[in-house]
Motif scaffolding. Structure first.
Motif, PDB file in Angstrom:
ATOM      1  N   ALA A  39       1.970   6.291  -4.170  1.00 14.74           N
ATOM      2  CA  ALA A  39       2.446   7.325  -5.592  1.00 14.74           C
ATOM      3  C   ALA A  39       1.708   7.074  -6.781  1.00 14.74           C
ATOM      4  O   ALA A  39       1.805   7.836  -7.702  1.00 14.74           O
ATOM      5  CB  ALA A  39       3.818   7.131  -5.662  1.00 14.74           C
ATOM      6  N   HIS A  40       0.835   5.957  -6.864  1.00 14.55           N
ATOM      7  CA  HIS A  40       0.127   5.480  -7.947  1.00 14.55           C
ATOM      8  C   HIS A  40      -1.450   5.456  -7.803  1.00 14.55           C
ATOM      9  O   HIS A  40      -2.164   4.523  -7.952  1.00 14.55           O
ATOM     10  CB  HIS A  40       0.517   4.383  -8.513  1.00 14.55           C
ATOM     11  N   PRO A  41      -2.007   6.628  -7.266  1.00 18.62           N
ATOM     12  CA  PRO A  41      -3.539   6.553  -6.983  1.00 18.62           C
ATOM     13  C   PRO A  41      -4.420   6.111  -8.345  1.00 18.62           C
ATOM     14  O   PRO A  41      -4.136   6.731  -9.147  1.00 18.62           O
ATOM     15  CB  PRO A  41      -3.820   8.149  -6.620  1.00 18.62           C
TER      16      PRO A  41
ATOM     17  N   ASP B 115      -4.378  -4.218 -12.995  1.00 19.08           N
ATOM     18  CA  ASP B 115      -3.228  -3.859 -13.455  1.00 19.08           C
ATOM     19  C   ASP B 115      -2.146  -4.086 -12.296  1.00 19.08           C
ATOM     20  O   ASP B 115      -0.913  -4.056 -12.680  1.00 19.08           O
ATOM     21  CB  ASP B 115      -3.195  -2.392 -13.876  1.00 19.08           C
ATOM     22  N   VAL B 116      -2.501  -3.640 -10.978  1.00 22.22           N
ATOM     23  CA  VAL B 116      -1.677  -4.026 -10.005  1.00 22.22           C
ATOM     24  C   VAL B 116      -1.148  -5.521  -9.788  1.00 22.22           C
ATOM     25  O   VAL B 116      -0.118  -5.867  -9.771  1.00 22.22           O
ATOM     26  CB  VAL B 116      -2.276  -3.615  -8.697  1.00 22.22           C
ATOM     27  N   GLN B 117      -2.271  -6.428  -9.972  1.00 21.65           N
ATOM     28  CA  GLN B 117      -1.762  -7.845 -10.042  1.00 21.65           C
ATOM     29  C   GLN B 117      -0.829  -8.265 -10.992  1.00 21.65           C
ATOM     30  O   GLN B 117       0.076  -9.199 -10.821  1.00 21.65           O
ATOM     31  CB  GLN B 117      -3.252  -8.566  -9.968  1.00 21.65           C
ATOM     32  N   ALA B 118      -1.044  -7.416 -12.324  1.00 21.31           N
ATOM     33  CA  ALA B 118      -0.184  -7.681 -13.470  1.00 21.31           C
ATOM     34  C   ALA B 118       1.274  -7.363 -13.178  1.00 21.31           C
ATOM     35  O   ALA B 118       2.251  -8.174 -13.556  1.00 21.31           O
ATOM     36  CB  ALA B 118      -0.727  -6.950 -14.824  1.00 21.31           C
ATOM     37  N   THR B 119       1.365  -6.265 -12.391  1.00 17.78           N
ATOM     38  CA  THR B 119       2.735  -5.661 -12.306  1.00 17.78           C
ATOM     39  C   THR B 119       3.234  -6.391 -11.172  1.00 17.78           C
ATOM     40  O   THR B 119       4.385  -6.653 -11.209  1.00 17.78           O
ATOM     41  CB  THR B 119       2.539  -4.139 -11.915  1.00 17.78           C
TER      42      THR B 119
ATOM     43  N   GLN C 243       1.013  -1.152   0.238  1.00 22.75           N
ATOM     44  CA  GLN C 243      -0.095  -0.037  -0.032  1.00 22.75           C
ATOM     45  C   GLN C 243       0.861   1.344   0.058  1.00 22.75           C
ATOM     46  O   GLN C 243       0.537   2.218  -0.737  1.00 22.75           O
ATOM     47  CB  GLN C 243      -0.960   0.110   1.118  1.00 22.75           C
ATOM     48  N   GLN C 244       1.822   1.200   0.652  1.00 26.78           N
ATOM     49  CA  GLN C 244       3.039   2.331   0.721  1.00 26.78           C
ATOM     50  C   GLN C 244       3.392   2.534  -0.799  1.00 26.78           C
ATOM     51  O   GLN C 244       3.591   3.797  -1.321  1.00 26.78           O
ATOM     52  CB  GLN C 244       4.179   2.049   1.485  1.00 26.78           C
ATOM     53  N   GLN C 245       3.954   1.329  -1.422  1.00 29.04           N
ATOM     54  CA  GLN C 245       4.345   1.756  -2.727  1.00 29.04           C
ATOM     55  C   GLN C 245       3.347   2.131  -3.850  1.00 29.04           C
ATOM     56  O   GLN C 245       3.383   3.085  -4.746  1.00 29.04           O
ATOM     57  CB  GLN C 245       4.749   0.144  -3.285  1.00 29.04           C
TER      58      GLN C 245
END
Length: 374
Positions: free
Chosen positions: A263-265, A271-275, A258-260
């Motif tokens: 910066a990408h709200p 897309d987070v899962q893909a990354t 969540q901290q990471q």
């Protein structure tokens, strides 16, 4: 074995004896394999105990007792499959559940904590129990993890019937955390934790889909890789730190993620899962390229081997490297780590020291683990 993924307990029943290839060689015959799911309440408690909380000592003791009940079920299933009585089994290797792993920190020594109650498991099973394998390595100045590279070398480069050809090869275990073993003929194996794997992938998938894991990586495959986020994740200092090194949920947890993401709200969960999937792959590939650029074969084991998207991306990220499941070389990928701890238990039983110097940074060979007689 109950690993960082916390999805269940895997057990194997194996015959282990020396082979003709020398002191590091072995002959191994798997007699049975069993996997027992963790009750959801116990899994939730084990996850909670990875973070500071109220009444931790009491809760940890009870969680260890409950986990031993699951271990005992697994042992009973293994003996039933093989048609053996407890008296036929020399020793159980019980890893326990890691809830804190902080080697080298605070007082210069640090600690590693696995919830396990060897005395209780010996009572429940009627079999001697070897456990607490990591503490002596930490006491000797080591990281306490990973402990499997020496086993990987004995299994796949020793004449045990699991050979993978000549030259440098690597073994990637994709559990909650990913770890690499680097095996070069005639040299002491090297190994280290290379980053997160299922701990983040499963946690994010559970949070946004309600499913405990991303089956075959299908959800990740629907998303778009976010290059800026991946670059930020790869900049995590642990990834750049040279070995020996080890990590766990103390670092790679949902709070860290969540901290990471702050910066990408507004980023789409898929897309987070893909990354995150790409992060697992790129962190492993980075470490393989920098630590063993001559490796031409990568064997993959652990739960992550069932993630087709990870396996596809690994092959793509490592041109010139054969990427395959350990199943192609005689070992069920789900059984590799449990078998490693059976092997470690045999070393504890025989009081044979293991040289982890090149893996964990320990000061020399040590007998790992303590023993509770039947």
């Amino acid at each position: 074995m109950s690993g960082t993924s916390m999805d269940g307990v895997d057990g194997v029943l194996v015959d282990i004896s020396p082979a003709s290839g020398g002191a590091s060689s072995l002959r191994l015959v798997q007699r049975a394999f069993a996997s027992v799911d963790l009750p959801q309440a116990l899994r939730d408690e084990l996850l909670a105990l990875n973070s500071p909380g109220d009444n931790e000592l009491h809760r940890a003791a009870l969680a260890a007792n409950a986990l031993m009940q699951v271990y005992a079920q697994c042992v009973q299933q293994l003996c039933a499959q093989a048609g053996l009585a407890p008296a036929d089994v020399a020793v159980i290797g019980a890893h326990g559940q890691t809830v804190r792993h902080r080697p080298g920190l605070f007082d210069g020594m640090g600690y590693t904590t696995q919830l396990v109650n060897g005395a209780l498991l010996a009572e429940l099973s009627g079999i001697a129990v070897a456990c607490d394998f990591r503490s002596r390595d930490v006491a000797a100045g080591g990281q306490g993890a990973p402990l499997v590279p020496v086993f990987h070398q004995a299994l796949w480069q020793s004449g045990a019937g699991f050979q993978c050809g000549s030259g440098t090869m690597a073994v990637l275990n994709l559990g909650g955390i990913a770890n690499l073993s680097l095996l070069q003929p005639g040299r002491t194996p090297v190994g280290f934790d290379c980053g997160p794997a299922n701990a983040l992938l499963d946690g994010w998938c559970q949070l946004h889909t309600g499913q405990p894991y991303d089956a075959d990586g299908r959800w990740a495959a629907q998303g778009q890789l976010q290059a800026a986020l991946l670059q930020q994740l790869m900049a995590e200092p642990y990834i750049q730190q040279p070995p020996p090194k080890s990590t766990g949920r103390d670092l790679f947890n949902m709070e860290w993620l969540q901290q990471q993401l702050a910066a990408h709200p507004g980023m789409a969960p898929v897309d987070v899962q893909a990354t995150l999937t790409a992060y697992t792959v790129q962190a492993a590939a980075h470490h393989l390229r920098t630590s063993a650029p001559d490796a031409r074969r990568l064997l993959v084991c652990g739960g992550g081997v069932r993630n087709g998207e990870i396996m596809r991306q690994l092959a793509q990220a490592l041109p010139g490297v054969i990427v395959e499941s350990t199943l192609a070389h005689g070992m069920d990928p789900q059984a590799v780590e449990a078998t490693a701890f059976a092997w470690l238990a045999s070393k504890t039983w025989l009081r044979e020291p293991i040289d982890m110097t090149a893996v964990t940074g320990a000061r020399g060979p040590r007998v790992l683990g303590c023993l509770y007689p039947a």
